[in-house]
Design a protein around this motif. Structure first.
Motif, PDB file in Angstrom:
ATOM      1  N   VAL A 140      -1.228   5.665  -6.268  1.00  0.00           N
ATOM      2  CA  VAL A 140      -0.567   6.141  -6.187  1.00  0.00           C
ATOM      3  C   VAL A 140      -1.146   7.688  -6.370  1.00  0.00           C
ATOM      4  CG1 VAL A 140       1.252   7.422  -8.581  1.00  0.00           C
ATOM      5  CG2 VAL A 140       1.353   5.056  -7.788  1.00  0.00           C
ATOM      6  N   LEU A 174       3.627   8.019  -3.651  1.00  0.00           N
ATOM      7  CA  LEU A 174       3.199   6.578  -3.338  1.00  0.00           C
ATOM      8  C   LEU A 174       3.539   5.614  -1.781  1.00  0.00           C
ATOM      9  CD1 LEU A 174       3.161   3.954  -5.138  1.00  0.00           C
ATOM     10  CD2 LEU A 174       5.121   3.842  -4.112  1.00  0.00           C
ATOM     11  N   SER A 182       8.654   3.713  -2.100  1.00  0.00           N
ATOM     12  CA  SER A 182       7.739   2.576  -1.154  1.00  0.00           C
ATOM     13  C   SER A 182       8.227   2.530  -0.147  1.00  0.00           C
ATOM     14  CB  SER A 182       7.453   1.507  -1.205  1.00  0.00           C
ATOM     15  OG  SER A 182       8.598   0.751  -1.335  1.00  0.00           O
ATOM     16  N   LEU A 224       5.414   2.649 -12.924  1.00  0.00           N
ATOM     17  CA  LEU A 224       6.025   2.152 -11.302  1.00  0.00           C
ATOM     18  C   LEU A 224       7.058   1.230 -11.585  1.00  0.00           C
ATOM     19  CD1 LEU A 224       5.539   1.071  -9.046  1.00  0.00           C
ATOM     20  CD2 LEU A 224       3.164  -0.276  -9.659  1.00  0.00           C
ATOM     21  N   ALA A 284      -2.071   1.101  -7.709  1.00  0.00           N
ATOM     22  CA  ALA A 284      -0.911   0.937  -8.710  1.00  0.00           C
ATOM     23  C   ALA A 284      -0.778  -0.101  -9.415  1.00  0.00           C
ATOM     24  CB  ALA A 284      -0.194   0.685  -6.988  1.00  0.00           C
ATOM     25  N   VAL A 303       8.004   5.828  -7.997  1.00  0.00           N
ATOM     26  CA  VAL A 303       6.562   5.989  -9.003  1.00  0.00           C
ATOM     27  C   VAL A 303       7.598   7.063  -9.681  1.00  0.00           C
ATOM     28  CG1 VAL A 303       4.729   4.885  -8.177  1.00  0.00           C
ATOM     29  CG2 VAL A 303       6.095   6.946  -6.721  1.00  0.00           C
TER      30      VAL A 303
END
Length: 438
Positions: A336, A329, A281, A298, A349, A288
């Protein structure tokens, strides 16, 4: 009696003459009509004409491959200026540009504000006597680094803005030295601007300074590397491959900016087979992974790894995968996206629910998959075209999250701000869906 004998003899001689004539005639007829399988026919075949010889000598024209067609109501645009196979994509950190590189010896710089326009203009940087397989923007969005396929080296290009707002692209004086023996799978540049990373399939990762000096070399001990990347925060380098885990290192610098060491930070353990790909992220607090075991996971990576705290596994979701599957991500960690040959699946997600599927997006295996930094679009490539999709899953996930937060909010100011954000997100979603219907 004598006359009768002579007459009989004459008849006999005449009959013999007739029989001989008939026999000779049959033999001539057979010779003039050879059998189909007889070699006489092959030897006496008519020689090809001069025109036929010329046609036989002419090489068949190489037909240009037909452009793959793909339509979907959530397809925002298709960027089509490349004449060769596009291998890599990257968004600038300011969100204004998308870079794409191709074996047509060019790198194209696209304006993200033009994604929804009918025409998509781009700027072209030519790679002389070579082509780039990878491209990454610098943190200030004023330069980009490339991996050259034939030169097997990193080259830096500076983007010089002209008075009319366009750019000139100037290569740095010297390329990086050749240090890798294996095929390069990825390069990256830290958001802090302190180092550059290159990784090869033979388990080697090299950490460079911006001038091309080697700071450190990492052996991942994974038999083979399938993916490696620098985290968006610029602190970590991660790698995955044949083993069922992802290894993460911290690249450490002193207070005055001098390089200190590369230290093992943490591992992501939980898959039962090799990991194809991973992503972070935007705040590097979530990761991920997608594996050969047919699942994506995750992870919460916001841990005190220096105190030996391991990342938390938040979710495991079954999915369709293939050799070379990629995972992306969204920067906000809400969506995702996973590639499976030429198909794309998008998941929420938070819930793990499959929300969108795009089939036969490209006419070849998808080579790159990325979200823009504003969470509005998902882009992919696997042929000569860059396809841009509306991130409808992201809009829906954001609305759900804010509605949950609204129920828990105790402050009037917070509730008012959340209501406004929900209204804005719903309006943006409705605009996309209405345009898709039309």
């Amino acid at each position: 009696m004598e006359f009768a004998a002579i007459f009989a003899l004459s008849l006999l001689i005449g009959a013999l003459v007739v029989l001989v004539a008939v026999a000779v005639g049959r033999q001539k007829s057979e010779l003039s009509e050879p059998k189909k399988d007889s070699p006489v026919e092959e030897n006496t075949a008519k020689a090809p004409s001069r025109k036929q010889k010329q046609q036989q000598q002419q090489r068949p024209r190489k037909e240009r491959p037909q452009q793959h067609t793909f339509t979907h109501q959530l397809l925002a645009s298709a960027l089509k200026s490349h004449s060769g196979h596009v291998t890599c994509l990257d968004f600038s950190s300011n969100g204004k540009y998308l870079a794409s590189c191709s074996d047509d010896r060019t790198i194209r710089i696209w304006s993200t504000k033009d994604f929804l326009d009918r025409d998509h203009k781009c700027l072209r940087a030519n790679i002389e006597f070579d082509h780039a397989t990878l491209v990454r923007f610098s943190p200030d969005s004023r330069a980009f680094i490339t991996w050259l396929a034939n030169g097997e080296t990193i080259r830096i290009y500076k983007m010089v803005k002209k008075d009319d707002g366009t750019f000139n692209f100037k290569a740095a004086p010297g390329d990086f030295p050749q240090k890798h023996k294996g095929v390069i799978i990825n390069i990256g540049i830290a958001e802090t601007g302190k180092f550059i990373m290159s990784a090869s399939v033979d388990t080697q990762i090299v950490i460079w300074d911006l001038k091309g000096e080697v700071l450190a070399t990492i052996n991942t001990n994974q038999m083979t590397n399938s993916h490696a990347a620098v985290s968006p925060c610029g602190r970590f380098v991660a790698s995955c491959g044949f083993t069922p885990d992802v290894k993460v290192w911290e690249v450490c610098f002193g207070k005055s900016g001098e390089f200190r060491e590369v230290a093992r930070a943490f591992d992501l353990k939980g898959h039962s087979a090799g990991v194809y790909s991973f992503d972070f992220s935007n705040d590097s607090r979530r990761m991920v992974t997608v594996s050969k075991d047919g699942t994506w996971k995750l992870w919460d990576t916001d841990v005190e790894y220096k105190k030996k705290q391991d990342p938390y596994l938040l979710r495991t979701v079954p999915c369709k995968v293939s050799e070379g599957s990629r995972i992306a991500l969204s920067p906000d960690g809400r969506v995702v996206a996973i590639s499976n040959i030429c198909d794309i699946a998008m998941y929420n997600a938070t819930t793990g629910e499959l929300e969108e599927e795009f089939h036969s997006v490209h006419n070849g295996e998808i080579t790159d998959l990325k979200f823009d930094i504003n969470n509005r679009f998902l882009v992919s490539t696997g042929d000569r075209v860059v396809r841009v999709f509306h991130n409808v899953t992201g809009y829906r996930a954001a609305i759900q999250d804010m509605q949950t937060m609204l129920k828990k909010a105790s402050n009037d100011g917070v509730r008012q701000r959340l209501r406004q954000q929900i209204t804005d997100a719903q309006s943006a979603l409705d605009t996309v869906l209405n345009a898709a219907k039309n």
